[in-house]
Design a protein around this motif. Structure first.
Motif, PDB file in Angstrom:
ATOM      1  N   GLU A 285       0.821  -1.207   0.000  1.00 45.10           N
ATOM      2  CA  GLU A 285       0.000   0.000   0.000  1.00 45.10           C
ATOM      3  C   GLU A 285       0.860   1.265   0.000  1.00 45.10           C
ATOM      4  O   GLU A 285       0.400   2.326  -0.410  1.00 45.10           O
ATOM      5  CB  GLU A 285      -0.947  -0.001   1.194  1.00 45.10           C
ATOM      6  N   SER A 286       2.110   1.139   0.451  1.00 43.52           N
ATOM      7  CA  SER A 286       3.000   2.309   0.503  1.00 43.52           C
ATOM      8  C   SER A 286       3.840   2.480  -0.759  1.00 43.52           C
ATOM      9  O   SER A 286       4.555   3.471  -0.895  1.00 43.52           O
ATOM     10  CB  SER A 286       3.932   2.194   1.716  1.00 43.52           C
ATOM     11  N   GLU A 288       2.830   2.814  -3.852  1.00 44.81           N
ATOM     12  CA  GLU A 288       2.168   3.606  -4.899  1.00 44.81           C
ATOM     13  C   GLU A 288       2.158   2.850  -6.231  1.00 44.81           C
ATOM     14  O   GLU A 288       2.650   3.328  -7.261  1.00 44.81           O
ATOM     15  CB  GLU A 288       2.857   4.973  -5.055  1.00 44.81           C
ATOM     16  N   ASP A 290       0.753   1.246  -9.696  1.00 40.80           N
ATOM     17  CA  ASP A 290      -0.198   1.775 -10.674  1.00 40.80           C
ATOM     18  C   ASP A 290      -1.527   1.040 -10.544  1.00 40.80           C
ATOM     19  O   ASP A 290      -1.625   0.006  -9.879  1.00 40.80           O
ATOM     20  CB  ASP A 290       0.364   1.684 -12.095  1.00 40.80           C
ATOM     21  N   GLN A 291      -2.559   1.553 -11.173  1.00 43.60           N
ATOM     22  CA  GLN A 291      -3.910   1.052 -10.942  1.00 43.60           C
ATOM     23  C   GLN A 291      -4.043  -0.433 -11.250  1.00 43.60           C
ATOM     24  O   GLN A 291      -4.651  -1.189 -10.487  1.00 43.60           O
ATOM     25  CB  GLN A 291      -4.913   1.846 -11.782  1.00 43.60           C
ATOM     26  N   HIS A 294      -2.312  -2.452  -8.592  1.00 41.80           N
ATOM     27  CA  HIS A 294      -3.008  -2.307  -7.317  1.00 41.80           C
ATOM     28  C   HIS A 294      -4.265  -3.180  -7.283  1.00 41.80           C
ATOM     29  O   HIS A 294      -4.554  -3.841  -6.278  1.00 41.80           O
ATOM     30  CB  HIS A 294      -3.373  -0.848  -7.066  1.00 41.80           C
TER      31      HIS A 294
END
Length: 488
Positions: A285-286, A288, A290-291, A294
């Motif tokens: 979660e830290s 970052e 990409d979509q 994620h």
């Protein structure tokens, strides 16, 4: 050794190369250090499904002594995999210094990132939890290699051979978990046991002994072997059966050491998997992502830590407890403050403290709350005829009993406790063993096989005291066979 199970669905394959893994490993390692994780140096090895099946059969070890049971395990795992009945773990990691982890070559880059982060959680746990202090991680790999070399030498020795080696190993494997469970408690030497027995016989000093009747002191029997009940069955046989050859004693030592290496993992399965899941979630979660990555992370994370109907998923239970501890020490409710007082430590300080000093039984006893049990719908069921029926639920009246049943079945608590009481019972070298009954009777078929193996190693009659159907009973294995006798 710890392994993260494959969620089942085929991962989305994204092109990646070794340099990508090196860069992600660097980023994850930096994040782990930033969050306060204290890890051994970490090494990774990429392997295909055949290599992973081999590591699974050998419990993750890169080197292991030969035995037919490992070949059987490999063939079973391979058959299940080939027929699509079971998948492979995303990774395996072993407790060593440096720590070694195996990654599946065919996984997507997101799964590699997730499992690398998961590995660092395990690594930190191995290094800092008290149950692993006795495993001597810096010697793990060399110790397993040395043991493998010695066993192979015995197999290749014309005067010994594979049949005799496997005869001893078969018996030793069957009894390997009958050893000390909590290695943090020091085992007294025979001289220390004699001193304690003498102190116990003397009793506490009496300041009014001049006016009291003289206390009768019963001298301890220092000729009894063992002086105190001994739960290290293999080591006791090794040290007290004078007819064992040196190579047979060495095999018993090897199996006992391996069992004690893995006991720490058995005792902390829920904590360890929950801790690794907590940190892989926090680390990813830290980062970052990409979509696309994620979303893939959310899907795979939820598949690993989801509850499993009818059984305990250690990833799910462990993660929920760790998250609840952090929440209660970071943002407690008014009711929790009223009941427990305001927290004196931060959530991060508390979870690191718990990670160091607990194992599964104490972890659940102290930190699995009534509210959390109800939130997770934890219940107890039992067999009634051919059906499974819910017998207790985590309501106001039953949650403590459900929790006690859970504790009774985690780690080594599901393994019967047997201790040697007398090595010369009846003055004919009969080995007398007592089962410390906890309300669960032994399965007779397993007890018979275990006693037969004990008799094989001891070389004389073996007697086991237990309770069957509420009656004190003796199970006996000797040259005439196996028998059960109820005592009055």
């Amino acid at each position: 050794m710890s392994a993260t199970p494959n969620a089942g669905d085929a991962p989305r394959i994204t092109p990646w190369n070794l340099n990508d893994l090196v860069e992600w490993d660097r980023r994850i390692r930096d994040k782990a250090a930033e969050f306060g994780l204290d890890c051994y140096p970490q090494e990774f090895e990429l392997c295909d499904h055949t290599g992973m099946l081999g590591y699974m059969a050998y419990s993750g070890m890169p080197s292991h002594y030969p035995h037919w049971s490992y070949g059987k395990s490999y063939e079973k795992l391979k058959t299940l995999y080939d027929h699509g009945v079971s998948g492979l773990p995303y990774e395996m990691v072993i407790n060593s210094n440096p720590a070694i982890a195996y990654l599946m070559r065919d996984n997507s880059i997101l799964l590699q990132v997730l499992t690398i982060a998961h590995v660092y959680g395990h690594n930190d746990f191995f290094k800092n939890n008290f149950t692993f202090k006795s495993t001597r991680a810096e010697l793990t790999i060399e110790a397993f290699k040395a043991a493998a070399m010695r066993v192979r030498r015995y197999v290749e020795d014309p005067s010994i051979g594979v049949e005799q080696v496997e005869r001893i190993l078969d018996a030793a494997h069957a009894l390997s978990w009958q050893c000390r469970r909590n290695l943090a408690i020091k085992k007294l030497t025979p001289l220390e046991q004699m001193a304690r027995a003498e102190d116990t016989a003397q009793g506490q000093s009496d300041p009014f002994q001049k006016i009291h009747a003289r206390k009768q002191i019963e001298a301890p029997d220092f000729h009894k072997v063992p002086l105190e009940p001994d739960e290290d069955l293999l080591l006791f046989i090794r040290d007290h059966n004078p007819f064992l050859a040196d190579w047979e004693k060495d095999l018993l030592t090897i199996v006992d050491k391996e069992a004690k290496y893995f006991i720490s993992m058995m005792e902390t399965k829920i904590m360890n998997e929950g801790w690794a899941s907590y940190w892989h979630k926090k680390i990813l979660e830290s980062l970052e992502l990409d979509q696309g990555l994620h979303l893939e992370f959310i899907v795979n994370h939820n598949q690993v830590v989801r509850p499993i109907p009818g059984q305990i998923n250690p990833y799910h239970l462990g993660l929920k407890i760790w998250e609840d501890i952090y929440r209660r020490f970071t943002n407690p409710t008014a009711e929790e403050i009223k009941r427990d007082g305001p927290p004196v430590k931060s959530g991060t300080e508390k979870i690191f403290e718990v990670r160091e000093v607990e194992r599964d039984a104490s972890f659940i006893r102290r930190y699995l709350t009534e509210d959390l049990m109800r939130e997770m719908d934890i219940f107890e069921y039992e067999a009634r005829g051919e059906e499974l029926v819910v017998s207790k639920v985590a309501d106001e009246e039953g949650w403590r009993e459900v929790k006690a049943t859970l504790i009774k079945n985690v780690g080594t608590n599901s393994i019967p406790v047997l201790k040697v009481e007398d090595a010369d019972f009846g003055q004919n070298r009969t080995l007398y063993i007592k089962h410390y009954h906890d309300g669960r009777d032994l399965h007779i078929e397993y007890a018979e096989k275990s006693l037969n193996y004990l008799q094989r190693l001891w070389g004389r009659e073996v007697v086991l005291e237990t309770v069957l159907d509420g009656k004190r009973s003796l199970l006996c294995s000797n040259d005439r066979g196996f028998s059960v006798r109820a005592l009055k």
